[in-house]
Design a protein around this motif. Sequence first.
Motif, PDB file in Angstrom:
ATOM      1  N   LEU A 298       0.835  -1.208   0.000  1.00  0.00           N
ATOM      2  CA  LEU A 298       0.000   0.000   0.000  1.00  0.00           C
ATOM      3  C   LEU A 298       0.867   1.254   0.000  1.00  0.00           C
ATOM      4  N   LEU A 299       1.900   1.265   0.851  1.00  0.00           N
ATOM      5  CA  LEU A 299       2.768   2.434   0.920  1.00  0.00           C
ATOM      6  C   LEU A 299       3.521   2.637  -0.392  1.00  0.00           C
ATOM      7  N   ASP A 300       3.929   1.541  -1.018  1.00  0.00           N
ATOM      8  CA  ASP A 300       4.572   1.663  -2.328  1.00  0.00           C
ATOM      9  C   ASP A 300       3.618   2.298  -3.346  1.00  0.00           C
ATOM     10  N   ALA A 301       2.346   1.875  -3.288  1.00  0.00           N
ATOM     11  CA  ALA A 301       1.347   2.440  -4.203  1.00  0.00           C
ATOM     12  C   ALA A 301       1.134   3.920  -3.925  1.00  0.00           C
ATOM     13  N   LEU A 302       1.076   4.288  -2.639  1.00  0.00           N
ATOM     14  CA  LEU A 302       0.911   5.698  -2.282  1.00  0.00           C
ATOM     15  C   LEU A 302       2.101   6.522  -2.757  1.00  0.00           C
ATOM     16  N   ASP A 303       3.286   5.964  -2.587  1.00  0.00           N
ATOM     17  CA  ASP A 303       4.494   6.682  -2.973  1.00  0.00           C
ATOM     18  C   ASP A 303       4.487   7.000  -4.466  1.00  0.00           C
ATOM     19  N   GLY A 304       3.890   6.127  -5.245  1.00  0.00           N
ATOM     20  CA  GLY A 304       3.804   6.369  -6.672  1.00  0.00           C
ATOM     21  C   GLY A 304       2.723   7.356  -7.060  1.00  0.00           C
ATOM     22  N   LYS A 305       1.814   7.644  -6.120  1.00  0.00           N
ATOM     23  CA  LYS A 305       0.689   8.537  -6.411  1.00  0.00           C
ATOM     24  C   LYS A 305       0.981  10.000  -6.068  1.00  0.00           C
ATOM     25  N   TYR A 306       1.991  10.248  -5.238  1.00  0.00           N
ATOM     26  CA  TYR A 306       2.192  11.602  -4.727  1.00  0.00           C
ATOM     27  C   TYR A 306       3.593  12.116  -5.041  1.00  0.00           C
ATOM     28  N   SER A 307       3.641  13.371  -5.417  1.00  0.00           N
ATOM     29  CA  SER A 307       4.902  14.061  -5.629  1.00  0.00           C
ATOM     30  C   SER A 307       4.679  15.532  -5.295  1.00  0.00           C
ATOM     31  N   PHE A 308       5.353  16.022  -4.285  1.00  0.00           N
ATOM     32  CA  PHE A 308       5.202  17.424  -3.882  1.00  0.00           C
ATOM     33  C   PHE A 308       6.451  17.863  -3.131  1.00  0.00           C
ATOM     34  N   GLU A 309       6.597  19.163  -2.992  1.00  0.00           N
ATOM     35  CA  GLU A 309       7.753  19.724  -2.289  1.00  0.00           C
ATOM     36  C   GLU A 309       7.686  19.333  -0.815  1.00  0.00           C
ATOM     37  N   LEU A 310       8.834  18.961  -0.270  1.00  0.00           N
ATOM     38  CA  LEU A 310       8.906  18.535   1.121  1.00  0.00           C
ATOM     39  C   LEU A 310       9.535  19.624   1.980  1.00  0.00           C
ATOM     40  N   PRO A 311       9.054  19.819   3.195  1.00  0.00           N
ATOM     41  CA  PRO A 311       9.680  20.787   4.100  1.00  0.00           C
ATOM     42  C   PRO A 311      11.129  20.382   4.374  1.00  0.00           C
ATOM     43  N   ALA A 347      26.388   6.674   0.170  1.00  0.00           N
ATOM     44  CA  ALA A 347      25.504   6.206   1.246  1.00  0.00           C
ATOM     45  C   ALA A 347      24.580   7.322   1.705  1.00  0.00           C
ATOM     46  N   ARG A 348      25.113   8.532   1.831  1.00  0.00           N
ATOM     47  CA  ARG A 348      24.268   9.657   2.242  1.00  0.00           C
ATOM     48  C   ARG A 348      23.137   9.888   1.243  1.00  0.00           C
ATOM     49  N   ALA A 349      23.456   9.825  -0.031  1.00  0.00           N
ATOM     50  CA  ALA A 349      22.431  10.037  -1.053  1.00  0.00           C
ATOM     51  C   ALA A 349      21.360   8.961  -0.969  1.00  0.00           C
ATOM     52  N   GLU A 350      21.782   7.733  -0.736  1.00  0.00           N
ATOM     53  CA  GLU A 350      20.843   6.617  -0.642  1.00  0.00           C
ATOM     54  C   GLU A 350      19.888   6.808   0.543  1.00  0.00           C
ATOM     55  N   TYR A 351      20.449   7.122   1.695  1.00  0.00           N
ATOM     56  CA  TYR A 351      19.617   7.239   2.885  1.00  0.00           C
ATOM     57  C   TYR A 351      18.809   8.539   2.910  1.00  0.00           C
ATOM     58  N   ARG A 352      19.262   9.551   2.184  1.00  0.00           N
ATOM     59  CA  ARG A 352      18.439  10.765   2.087  1.00  0.00           C
ATOM     60  C   ARG A 352      17.159  10.471   1.302  1.00  0.00           C
ATOM     61  N   LYS A 353      17.262   9.645   0.273  1.00  0.00           N
ATOM     62  CA  LYS A 353      16.059   9.251  -0.457  1.00  0.00           C
ATOM     63  C   LYS A 353      15.086   8.508   0.451  1.00  0.00           C
ATOM     64  N   ILE A 354      15.629   7.669   1.326  1.00  0.00           N
ATOM     65  CA  ILE A 354      14.783   6.953   2.273  1.00  0.00           C
ATOM     66  C   ILE A 354      14.096   7.940   3.205  1.00  0.00           C
ATOM     67  N   ALA A 355      14.853   8.933   3.694  1.00  0.00           N
ATOM     68  CA  ALA A 355      14.275   9.951   4.582  1.00  0.00           C
ATOM     69  C   ALA A 355      13.186  10.736   3.872  1.00  0.00           C
ATOM     70  N   GLU A 356      13.420  11.081   2.608  1.00  0.00           N
ATOM     71  CA  GLU A 356      12.420  11.837   1.842  1.00  0.00           C
ATOM     72  C   GLU A 356      11.148  11.020   1.678  1.00  0.00           C
ATOM     73  N   ARG A 357      11.281   9.734   1.391  1.00  0.00           N
ATOM     74  CA  ARG A 357      10.093   8.883   1.244  1.00  0.00           C
ATOM     75  C   ARG A 357       9.315   8.822   2.551  1.00  0.00           C
ATOM     76  N   ARG A 358      10.026   8.680   3.657  1.00  0.00           N
ATOM     77  CA  ARG A 358       9.349   8.605   4.955  1.00  0.00           C
ATOM     78  C   ARG A 358       8.570   9.881   5.252  1.00  0.00           C
ATOM     79  N   VAL A 359       9.209  11.025   4.992  1.00  0.00           N
ATOM     80  CA  VAL A 359       8.527  12.300   5.245  1.00  0.00           C
ATOM     81  C   VAL A 359       7.324  12.443   4.331  1.00  0.00           C
ATOM     82  N   ARG A 360       7.497  12.128   3.055  1.00  0.00           N
ATOM     83  CA  ARG A 360       6.391  12.270   2.092  1.00  0.00           C
ATOM     84  C   ARG A 360       5.199  11.397   2.493  1.00  0.00           C
ATOM     85  N   LEU A 361       5.461  10.127   2.799  1.00  0.00           N
ATOM     86  CA  LEU A 361       4.370   9.233   3.169  1.00  0.00           C
ATOM     87  C   LEU A 361       3.772   9.615   4.520  1.00  0.00           C
ATOM     88  N   GLY A 362       4.602  10.104   5.423  1.00  0.00           N
ATOM     89  CA  GLY A 362       4.073  10.558   6.706  1.00  0.00           C
ATOM     90  C   GLY A 362       3.094  11.706   6.539  1.00  0.00           C
TER      91      GLY A 362
END
Length: 473
Positions: A298-311, A347-362
């Motif tokens: 479900l979260l993967d599906a949501l991630d594909g549905k939304y794209s917006f600027e993150l704080p 590694a920083r670039a990889e984990y920043r993408k993870i952080a961005e996904r978490r914030v977006r889905l949150g």
Amino acid sequence: MNVTETLSQGLKREFQVVLNAADLKSRLDGELQNLQGKARINGFRPGKVPVGHLRRLYGRSVMADVVQNAVNEANQKIVADKGLKLALEPQVRFPEDQASIEAAMEAKGDLAFTVALEVLPQIEIADLSDVSLVKPVAEVPDADIDASLERMAGQNRNFSAKAEGAAAEKGDRLMISFVGTLEGKPFDGGTGSGIPLELGSGQFIPGFEEQLEGAKAGEKRTVKVSFPENYGAAHLAGKPAEFEVTVDEVQAPGELKIDDELAKGFGMESLDALRTAVREQLGRELAAQSRRKVKKSLLDALDGKYSFELPPSLVEQEFSAVWSQVEADMKNAGKTFADEDTTEDEARAEYRKIAERRVRLGLVLAEIGEQAKVQIADDEVTQALIERARQFPGQEKEVWEFYRKNPQALAEIRAPIFEEKVVDHLLGQVKIEDKTVSREELYADEDAETEEKAKPAKAKKAKKAAAADDASA
């Protein structure tokens, strides 16, 4: 109070707030008059201390309160007037010119300060009618029930001393005492007395138990081992150690009995009742894993549905938490980025993408929950708090009081409850097809992830990223 917006760029806002000297003086006088009725000062009757005297004694501290109240008032006014939703607490900046600050504190000059905000993005709820998910479902195999009963019987069977001179074998239990040393010096946690050790249980670090096979009661042995690289205590990880072990007693295991008596030891009337209870428990574990899988989809599906600027601040906050854990894990394992076949920048670039996904889905889940009017009952929070307190035996009362007196900590209890309710709400909006799988298939991804830990980082990046952001909000 005069408020002027000076910046509106993306999710960033800035406002200039000015309180003129007359307003400051009026606020100060009002606070001093309130203080006059409460002040108790030698030489003056209660309530009769001159305001001028109070100003000389307390004027500066009272003005500090006036300024803080003005800042709070300005923040509330900005949020209310502009209809903003804040990502984080406002950042207030005062002038660097000390002379102007001093003048304002004396109510002889205007007070100007800047309020910088990061606001939440506007999120338009996406249509999920085209989302179809597969929910893996597994039945509890009888073999798993049998294995659980065998473990339970093994944990409760009796041991009795073997005949004098009998050698220890796998499955026997030893009562041992030991003193451990690193480079000839004892270390914290390396000493024990009257410790039970079942040979073959894997209870101690690798190599320890094997060196005690064949030992007899009263025998002393020097056991040489190395702590694992990923050992929990960083000061021991990867280091060789010696243990002077005394075998106090060798005990043989009693017969492994799986019967009604075993069931009664666990509060059940019969073995059939115990089997049913074990089946139900294992069923709950499988259902929880099935839930995790479908939630991930479900979260993967949501991630594909939304794209917006993150704080930016929220992303940086989340990334800092993720990166701190990465650094701690690498330190404990004694690894470097080169050991992982990567670089710190990669590694920083990889984990920043993870952080961005978490914030977006949150943010998405929060917005959906708000629009769906998802509510959390007090008894749900209470039950979760009870479960948290139970994790700290003997400290339940202290844990309970800590959360009850700390709203921010209590919010951490409420957050996962809210998230799961929002997920339930969303699962009711999408198409879900149950698919019967084996237990091994249900846990396949997790098992593969465990195996991947031994492989070079570049070979496992994709799986690491997918696993790391599974809990997204």
